[in-house]
Design a protein around this motif. Sequence first.
Motif, PDB file in Angstrom:
ATOM      1  N   PRO A  43      -9.410  37.988 102.403  1.00 33.72           N
ATOM      2  CA  PRO A  43      -9.041  36.667 102.924  1.00 33.72           C
ATOM      3  C   PRO A  43     -10.215  35.699 103.003  1.00 33.72           C
ATOM      4  N   HIS A  44     -11.397  36.216 103.323  1.00 39.44           N
ATOM      5  CA  HIS A  44     -12.579  35.369 103.399  1.00 39.44           C
ATOM      6  C   HIS A  44     -13.732  36.097 102.715  1.00 39.44           C
ATOM      7  N   GLY A  68      -1.401  31.081  97.026  1.00 38.73           N
ATOM      8  CA  GLY A  68      -2.710  31.503  97.552  1.00 38.73           C
ATOM      9  C   GLY A  68      -3.692  30.366  97.722  1.00 38.73           C
ATOM     10  N   CYS A  69      -3.208  29.187  98.106  1.00 35.80           N
ATOM     11  CA  CYS A  69      -4.110  28.028  98.230  1.00 35.80           C
ATOM     12  C   CYS A  69      -4.846  27.989  99.562  1.00 35.80           C
ATOM     13  N   HIS A  70      -4.408  28.773 100.536  1.00 38.55           N
ATOM     14  CA  HIS A  70      -5.027  28.854 101.860  1.00 38.55           C
ATOM     15  C   HIS A  70      -4.842  27.593 102.701  1.00 38.55           C
ATOM     16  N   ALA A  71      -3.960  26.691 102.286  1.00 37.13           N
ATOM     17  CA  ALA A  71      -3.734  25.486 103.096  1.00 37.13           C
ATOM     18  C   ALA A  71      -3.177  25.872 104.467  1.00 37.13           C
ATOM     19  N   GLY A  79     -15.527  34.356 112.145  1.00 40.25           N
ATOM     20  CA  GLY A  79     -14.795  33.645 113.182  1.00 40.25           C
ATOM     21  C   GLY A  79     -13.394  34.180 113.329  1.00 40.25           C
ATOM     22  N   ALA A  80     -12.682  33.624 114.313  1.00 38.99           N
ATOM     23  CA  ALA A  80     -11.322  34.063 114.585  1.00 38.99           C
ATOM     24  C   ALA A  80     -10.334  33.195 113.821  1.00 38.99           C
ATOM     25  N   TRP A  81      -9.435  33.842 113.117  1.00 41.19           N
ATOM     26  CA  TRP A  81      -8.370  33.165 112.378  1.00 41.19           C
ATOM     27  C   TRP A  81      -7.055  33.839 112.740  1.00 41.19           C
ATOM     28  N   LEU A  82      -6.006  33.066 112.803  1.00 40.78           N
ATOM     29  CA  LEU A  82      -4.710  33.629 113.195  1.00 40.78           C
ATOM     30  C   LEU A  82      -3.831  33.887 111.990  1.00 40.78           C
ATOM     31  N   ASN A  83      -4.307  33.483 110.842  1.00 39.79           N
ATOM     32  CA  ASN A  83      -3.520  33.572 109.617  1.00 39.79           C
ATOM     33  C   ASN A  83      -4.523  33.796 108.502  1.00 39.79           C
ATOM     34  N   ARG A  84      -4.311  34.841 107.725  1.00 38.62           N
ATOM     35  CA  ARG A  84      -5.253  35.109 106.628  1.00 38.62           C
ATOM     36  C   ARG A  84      -4.455  35.445 105.385  1.00 38.62           C
ATOM     37  N   HIS A  88      -0.165  36.827  96.093  1.00 37.55           N
ATOM     38  CA  HIS A  88      -0.874  36.266  97.246  1.00 37.55           C
ATOM     39  C   HIS A  88      -0.068  36.590  98.487  1.00 37.55           C
ATOM     40  N   PHE A  89      -0.758  36.975  99.546  1.00 39.98           N
ATOM     41  CA  PHE A  89      -0.081  37.615 100.653  1.00 39.98           C
ATOM     42  C   PHE A  89      -0.557  37.051 101.994  1.00 39.98           C
ATOM     43  N   PRO A  90       0.142  36.035 102.514  1.00 35.76           N
ATOM     44  CA  PRO A  90      -0.238  35.485 103.822  1.00 35.76           C
ATOM     45  C   PRO A  90       0.152  36.461 104.927  1.00 35.76           C
ATOM     46  N   LYS A  91      -0.707  36.581 105.932  1.00 31.04           N
ATOM     47  CA  LYS A  91      -0.438  37.558 106.992  1.00 31.04           C
ATOM     48  C   LYS A  91      -0.832  36.964 108.336  1.00 31.04           C
ATOM     49  N   SER A  92       0.134  36.935 109.240  1.00 33.02           N
ATOM     50  CA  SER A  92      -0.124  36.484 110.611  1.00 33.02           C
ATOM     51  C   SER A  92       0.748  37.342 111.524  1.00 33.02           C
ATOM     52  N   CYS A  93       0.758  37.037 112.822  1.00 31.79           N
ATOM     53  CA  CYS A  93       1.540  37.852 113.758  1.00 31.79           C
ATOM     54  C   CYS A  93       3.008  37.833 113.363  1.00 31.79           C
TER      55      CYS A  93
END
Lengths: 308, 250
Positions: A223-224, B26-29, B58-63, B80-85
């Motif tokens: 991710p980063h 997977g643009c990360h917007a 740092g802390a991110w809530l969505n990666r 591309h695989f967005p992942k959050s709670c």
Amino acid sequence: MHPAYSVIFFTVTSGAGFGLFTMLGLAPLFGFAPTGAFGWTAFVLAYLLSVSGLVSSTFHLGHPERAWRALTQWRTSWLSREGVLAIATTGVAGLYAIGALFFDRAIIPLGLLTAILALITVYATSMIYGVLKTVQRWHQPLTPASYIAFSLAGGSVLMSALVALFSAERSPPLLVLALALLGGAWAIKLVWWRRGDTEPLKSTPASATGLGHLGRVRMLESPHTGTNYLMKEMVFTIARRHALKLRAIAGLAGGLMPALLILMASVVPGAGLILLIAFAVHIAGLFVERWLFFAEARHAVANYYDRG
Amino acid sequence: MDLVTALPETTARKLGLVIDLDICVGCHACVVNCKEWNTSGYGAPLADEDAYGDQPVGAWLNRIHTYEVKPDKGLAQIVHFPKSCLHCEDAPCVTVCPTGASFKRAEDGIVLVEEDWCIGCGLCAWACPYGAREMDPVEQVMKKCTLCVDRIYNENLPEVDREPACVATCPARARHFGDLADPESDVSKMVAERGGFDLMPEQGTKPVNQYLPPRPKTTGFDEPPADLVSLAEPAAGGFLGWLDRVLEKV
């Protein structure tokens, strides 16, 4: 999992402390009332070990000043239960100690209650980890079994050392008990290791992404570019290379050497000192064992960071 | 003292996200807009350390992760695989919390952290199989996706904006927000139609958020083409082909 020193110290020393409380609680049944100089030393040691462990466990908190709140959620949280039980155990043990040290009377029901509460406290400590489905190696009934067994083993070795130091004669039944508990604890640990090594992983990159039906899944881009909290805390892999050597060191120091020292103490003079050394070596071995407990544990989130 | 880490038996609504893995580019917007909104919204700012240095963290809530999926035969696929709670129904992060800082709301199923109660022990992050919780490196309290609870009910915002920041910003419309308890909602219909699935169902967390699988590939490629040049410069026929051959000789 990241092996935080404060948590390793906490689980090892509080385990030994509550193990000693168990032994002290049961002692009158076997003819060793924890009174006088022996009682003072034993109770002070039990408190030092258990309380220093509990205090060190607050060092890894982000907000130790709010630690009291951790006592509120005992209905669902094993961490909360552990805190409540530790306070209850040390409280009841205090009453028991007052009777034994100031009135020269070991009150047997209080001793039994101390022993039972101490064991349940260690059980709660182990369930903080044992309840986590995310770490398959921890999520097995042998996790609490091994914590309790090591707690009893450490407690019995220390107890036999104190009895030998203060009564000037060793207690053969206590030495046999210490040997048996050491052997039992390491037998459980060996099976625990074996299960963790051989059981197929329930969660995989395929189930984590739900893409397994399309082919073999591996992470192409993280991710980063840098690291993150999850990777530092849960995707810790440094230990695996040396795991076998470290297991051997843990077993030698934590089990075999103390056992040989106990055998030695049963024949040569100076048993008290030899048994004290046996306890110190045992604890050193358990630090390695506990470090591996964390370092070898694979967390389910590692599936998302698997480069295949 | 309320005992709040007990999970509600059921929740009236199950607000959550549906993420379309077929569409995400997977643009990360969404990652950036999440950080932007949540650093100034609910709770403490989402901190970074060494943000402009060599080792930013740092802390991110969505990666967003990117995976290569390689079948036994044929070409690999990139997803591309967005992942959050995932706001699980059986959220293990809530029940392990010793302080009551973590809780799941009975009215809409959102899992939140009361940051003033959090002792930063990190056990909830260990209990989550998805890596949805991250410790704030400055405030030392646990951070997680709030489903933009301060947007979706915010009457100061125009109604059209009352959706999570990640959903609002997605340029490909790969993210959808709605009530997954209502079988008539758009998100529920989408899940039924496309075969939406749970992540790591074996963990028993019963996630509310659903993922839609990539659609089957429609191209005829099973193997990489032997001659990539011929793809870039297709052979011309007819007059153009004749011209091409003549000019080649000149």
